[in-house]
Scaffold this motif. Sequence first.
Motif, PDB file in Angstrom:
ATOM      1  N   THR A  26       0.816  -1.214   0.000  1.00  0.00           N
ATOM      2  CA  THR A  26       0.000   0.000   0.000  1.00  0.00           C
ATOM      3  C   THR A  26       0.847   1.260   0.000  1.00  0.00           C
ATOM      4  O   THR A  26       0.333   2.346  -0.262  1.00  0.00           O
ATOM      5  CB  THR A  26      -0.957   0.042   1.216  1.00  0.00           C
ATOM      6  N   LEU A  27       2.141   1.124   0.308  1.00  0.00           N
ATOM      7  CA  LEU A  27       3.020   2.293   0.324  1.00  0.00           C
ATOM      8  C   LEU A  27       3.224   2.806  -1.092  1.00  0.00           C
ATOM      9  O   LEU A  27       3.467   2.036  -2.015  1.00  0.00           O
ATOM     10  CB  LEU A  27       4.371   1.947   0.960  1.00  0.00           C
ATOM     11  N   ASN A  28       3.119   4.112  -1.234  1.00  0.00           N
ATOM     12  CA  ASN A  28       3.203   4.719  -2.557  1.00  0.00           C
ATOM     13  C   ASN A  28       3.761   6.129  -2.405  1.00  0.00           C
ATOM     14  O   ASN A  28       3.252   6.924  -1.609  1.00  0.00           O
ATOM     15  CB  ASN A  28       1.797   4.752  -3.175  1.00  0.00           C
ATOM     16  N   SER A  29       4.763   6.455  -3.167  1.00  0.00           N
ATOM     17  CA  SER A  29       5.377   7.786  -3.081  1.00  0.00           C
ATOM     18  C   SER A  29       4.441   8.891  -3.561  1.00  0.00           C
ATOM     19  O   SER A  29       4.674  10.062  -3.292  1.00  0.00           O
ATOM     20  CB  SER A  29       6.681   7.827  -3.880  1.00  0.00           C
ATOM     21  N   GLU A  30       3.369   8.516  -4.240  1.00  0.00           N
ATOM     22  CA  GLU A  30       2.397   9.492  -4.724  1.00  0.00           C
ATOM     23  C   GLU A  30       1.337   9.828  -3.668  1.00  0.00           C
ATOM     24  O   GLU A  30       0.536  10.739  -3.858  1.00  0.00           O
ATOM     25  CB  GLU A  30       1.705   8.976  -5.991  1.00  0.00           C
ATOM     26  N   SER A  31       1.327   9.086  -2.552  1.00  0.00           N
ATOM     27  CA  SER A  31       0.341   9.317  -1.497  1.00  0.00           C
ATOM     28  C   SER A  31       0.608  10.641  -0.797  1.00  0.00           C
ATOM     29  O   SER A  31       1.754  11.080  -0.696  1.00  0.00           O
ATOM     30  CB  SER A  31       0.408   8.205  -0.448  1.00  0.00           C
ATOM     31  N   ASP A  32      -0.477  11.256  -0.302  1.00  0.00           N
ATOM     32  CA  ASP A  32      -0.255  12.450   0.511  1.00  0.00           C
ATOM     33  C   ASP A  32       0.286  11.989   1.874  1.00  0.00           C
ATOM     34  O   ASP A  32       0.231  10.805   2.210  1.00  0.00           O
ATOM     35  CB  ASP A  32      -1.519  13.294   0.648  1.00  0.00           C
ATOM     36  N   LEU A  33       0.820  12.902   2.653  1.00  0.00           N
ATOM     37  CA  LEU A  33       1.499  12.527   3.892  1.00  0.00           C
ATOM     38  C   LEU A  33       0.566  11.867   4.898  1.00  0.00           C
ATOM     39  O   LEU A  33       0.963  10.934   5.593  1.00  0.00           O
ATOM     40  CB  LEU A  33       2.163  13.755   4.519  1.00  0.00           C
ATOM     41  N   GLN A  34      -0.677  12.305   4.963  1.00  0.00           N
ATOM     42  CA  GLN A  34      -1.615  11.704   5.896  1.00  0.00           C
ATOM     43  C   GLN A  34      -1.903  10.246   5.517  1.00  0.00           C
ATOM     44  O   GLN A  34      -1.925   9.368   6.378  1.00  0.00           O
ATOM     45  CB  GLN A  34      -2.909  12.516   5.904  1.00  0.00           C
ATOM     46  N   GLU A  35      -2.081  10.000   4.251  1.00  0.00           N
ATOM     47  CA  GLU A  35      -2.336   8.638   3.785  1.00  0.00           C
ATOM     48  C   GLU A  35      -1.099   7.766   3.987  1.00  0.00           C
ATOM     49  O   GLU A  35      -1.200   6.611   4.421  1.00  0.00           O
ATOM     50  CB  GLU A  35      -2.721   8.659   2.306  1.00  0.00           C
ATOM     51  N   LEU A  36       0.072   8.310   3.698  1.00  0.00           N
ATOM     52  CA  LEU A  36       1.315   7.573   3.892  1.00  0.00           C
ATOM     53  C   LEU A  36       1.502   7.201   5.359  1.00  0.00           C
ATOM     54  O   LEU A  36       1.881   6.073   5.683  1.00  0.00           O
ATOM     55  CB  LEU A  36       2.504   8.400   3.384  1.00  0.00           C
ATOM     56  N   GLU A  37       1.200   8.135   6.243  1.00  0.00           N
ATOM     57  CA  GLU A  37       1.312   7.873   7.680  1.00  0.00           C
ATOM     58  C   GLU A  37       0.364   6.741   8.096  1.00  0.00           C
ATOM     59  O   GLU A  37       0.734   5.863   8.872  1.00  0.00           O
ATOM     60  CB  GLU A  37       0.974   9.141   8.471  1.00  0.00           C
ATOM     61  N   ARG A  38      -0.827   6.723   7.564  1.00  0.00           N
ATOM     62  CA  ARG A  38      -1.798   5.665   7.870  1.00  0.00           C
ATOM     63  C   ARG A  38      -1.290   4.307   7.400  1.00  0.00           C
ATOM     64  O   ARG A  38      -1.360   3.307   8.120  1.00  0.00           O
ATOM     65  CB  ARG A  38      -3.141   5.996   7.214  1.00  0.00           C
ATOM     66  N   LEU A  40       1.856   3.482   6.869  1.00  0.00           N
ATOM     67  CA  LEU A  40       3.019   3.102   7.686  1.00  0.00           C
ATOM     68  C   LEU A  40       2.585   2.527   9.031  1.00  0.00           C
ATOM     69  O   LEU A  40       3.185   1.570   9.528  1.00  0.00           O
ATOM     70  CB  LEU A  40       3.937   4.305   7.906  1.00  0.00           C
ATOM     71  N   THR A  41       1.543   3.086   9.599  1.00  0.00           N
ATOM     72  CA  THR A  41       1.018   2.569  10.865  1.00  0.00           C
ATOM     73  C   THR A  41       0.536   1.137  10.691  1.00  0.00           C
ATOM     74  O   THR A  41       0.806   0.270  11.535  1.00  0.00           O
ATOM     75  CB  THR A  41      -0.116   3.467  11.383  1.00  0.00           C
ATOM     76  N   GLU A  42      -0.158   0.854   9.596  1.00  0.00           N
ATOM     77  CA  GLU A  42      -0.614  -0.514   9.314  1.00  0.00           C
ATOM     78  C   GLU A  42       0.573  -1.457   9.156  1.00  0.00           C
ATOM     79  O   GLU A  42       0.556  -2.583   9.664  1.00  0.00           O
ATOM     80  CB  GLU A  42      -1.463  -0.537   8.045  1.00  0.00           C
ATOM     81  N   LEU A  43       1.604  -0.997   8.454  1.00  0.00           N
ATOM     82  CA  LEU A  43       2.798  -1.819   8.257  1.00  0.00           C
ATOM     83  C   LEU A  43       3.493  -2.088   9.591  1.00  0.00           C
ATOM     84  O   LEU A  43       3.898  -3.219   9.870  1.00  0.00           O
ATOM     85  CB  LEU A  43       3.760  -1.140   7.274  1.00  0.00           C
ATOM     86  N   GLU A  44       3.608  -1.073  10.420  1.00  0.00           N
ATOM     87  CA  GLU A  44       4.243  -1.243  11.729  1.00  0.00           C
ATOM     88  C   GLU A  44       3.482  -2.242  12.591  1.00  0.00           C
ATOM     89  O   GLU A  44       4.090  -3.061  13.287  1.00  0.00           O
ATOM     90  CB  GLU A  44       4.342   0.107  12.445  1.00  0.00           C
ATOM     91  N   LYS A  45       2.159  -2.212  12.553  1.00  0.00           N
ATOM     92  CA  LYS A  45       1.356  -3.161  13.322  1.00  0.00           C
ATOM     93  C   LYS A  45       1.585  -4.583  12.811  1.00  0.00           C
ATOM     94  O   LYS A  45       1.706  -5.523  13.603  1.00  0.00           O
ATOM     95  CB  LYS A  45      -0.123  -2.814  13.225  1.00  0.00           C
ATOM     96  N   ALA A  46       1.637  -4.741  11.492  1.00  0.00           N
ATOM     97  CA  ALA A  46       1.852  -6.068  10.909  1.00  0.00           C
ATOM     98  C   ALA A  46       3.234  -6.610  11.275  1.00  0.00           C
ATOM     99  O   ALA A  46       3.379  -7.786  11.605  1.00  0.00           O
ATOM    100  CB  ALA A  46       1.676  -6.014   9.394  1.00  0.00           C
ATOM    101  N   VAL A  47       4.241  -5.746  11.232  1.00  0.00           N
ATOM    102  CA  VAL A  47       5.603  -6.165  11.597  1.00  0.00           C
ATOM    103  C   VAL A  47       5.661  -6.520  13.083  1.00  0.00           C
ATOM    104  O   VAL A  47       6.282  -7.520  13.468  1.00  0.00           O
ATOM    105  CB  VAL A  47       6.637  -5.072  11.235  1.00  0.00           C
ATOM    106  N   ALA A  48       4.988  -5.744  13.916  1.00  0.00           N
ATOM    107  CA  ALA A  48       4.969  -6.039  15.355  1.00  0.00           C
ATOM    108  C   ALA A  48       4.326  -7.396  15.629  1.00  0.00           C
ATOM    109  O   ALA A  48       4.810  -8.160  16.477  1.00  0.00           O
ATOM    110  CB  ALA A  48       4.232  -4.935  16.103  1.00  0.00           C
ATOM    111  N   GLN A  49       3.271  -7.706  14.906  1.00  0.00           N
ATOM    112  CA  GLN A  49       2.610  -9.005  15.080  1.00  0.00           C
ATOM    113  C   GLN A  49       3.540 -10.142  14.651  1.00  0.00           C
ATOM    114  O   GLN A  49       3.624 -11.178  15.321  1.00  0.00           O
ATOM    115  CB  GLN A  49       1.307  -9.055  14.281  1.00  0.00           C
TER     116      GLN A  49
END
Length: 63
Positions: A26-38, A40-49
């Motif tokens: 879902t990470l995309n350099s074309e995303s706005d910063l708010q969407e990118l932050e969201r 990244l949060t999902e990715l961090e949760k998945a990595v933590a799991q």
Amino acid sequence: MTRIETTRVREVLGMNITEVKRAAETLNSESDLQELERHLTELEKAVAQLRSSVGGLPFKHSE
């Protein structure tokens, strides 16, 4: 571990890895910063799991 336990561990790890990959896609350099932050949060949760699953395995691992 028994064969059944090993199969279950691999299944759980596979699901965790799939979730990390899905979140990473879902990470995309074309995303706005708010969407990118969201995303990244999902990715961090998945990595933590995934870390939690691996950390619970009965073997020595490096930190």
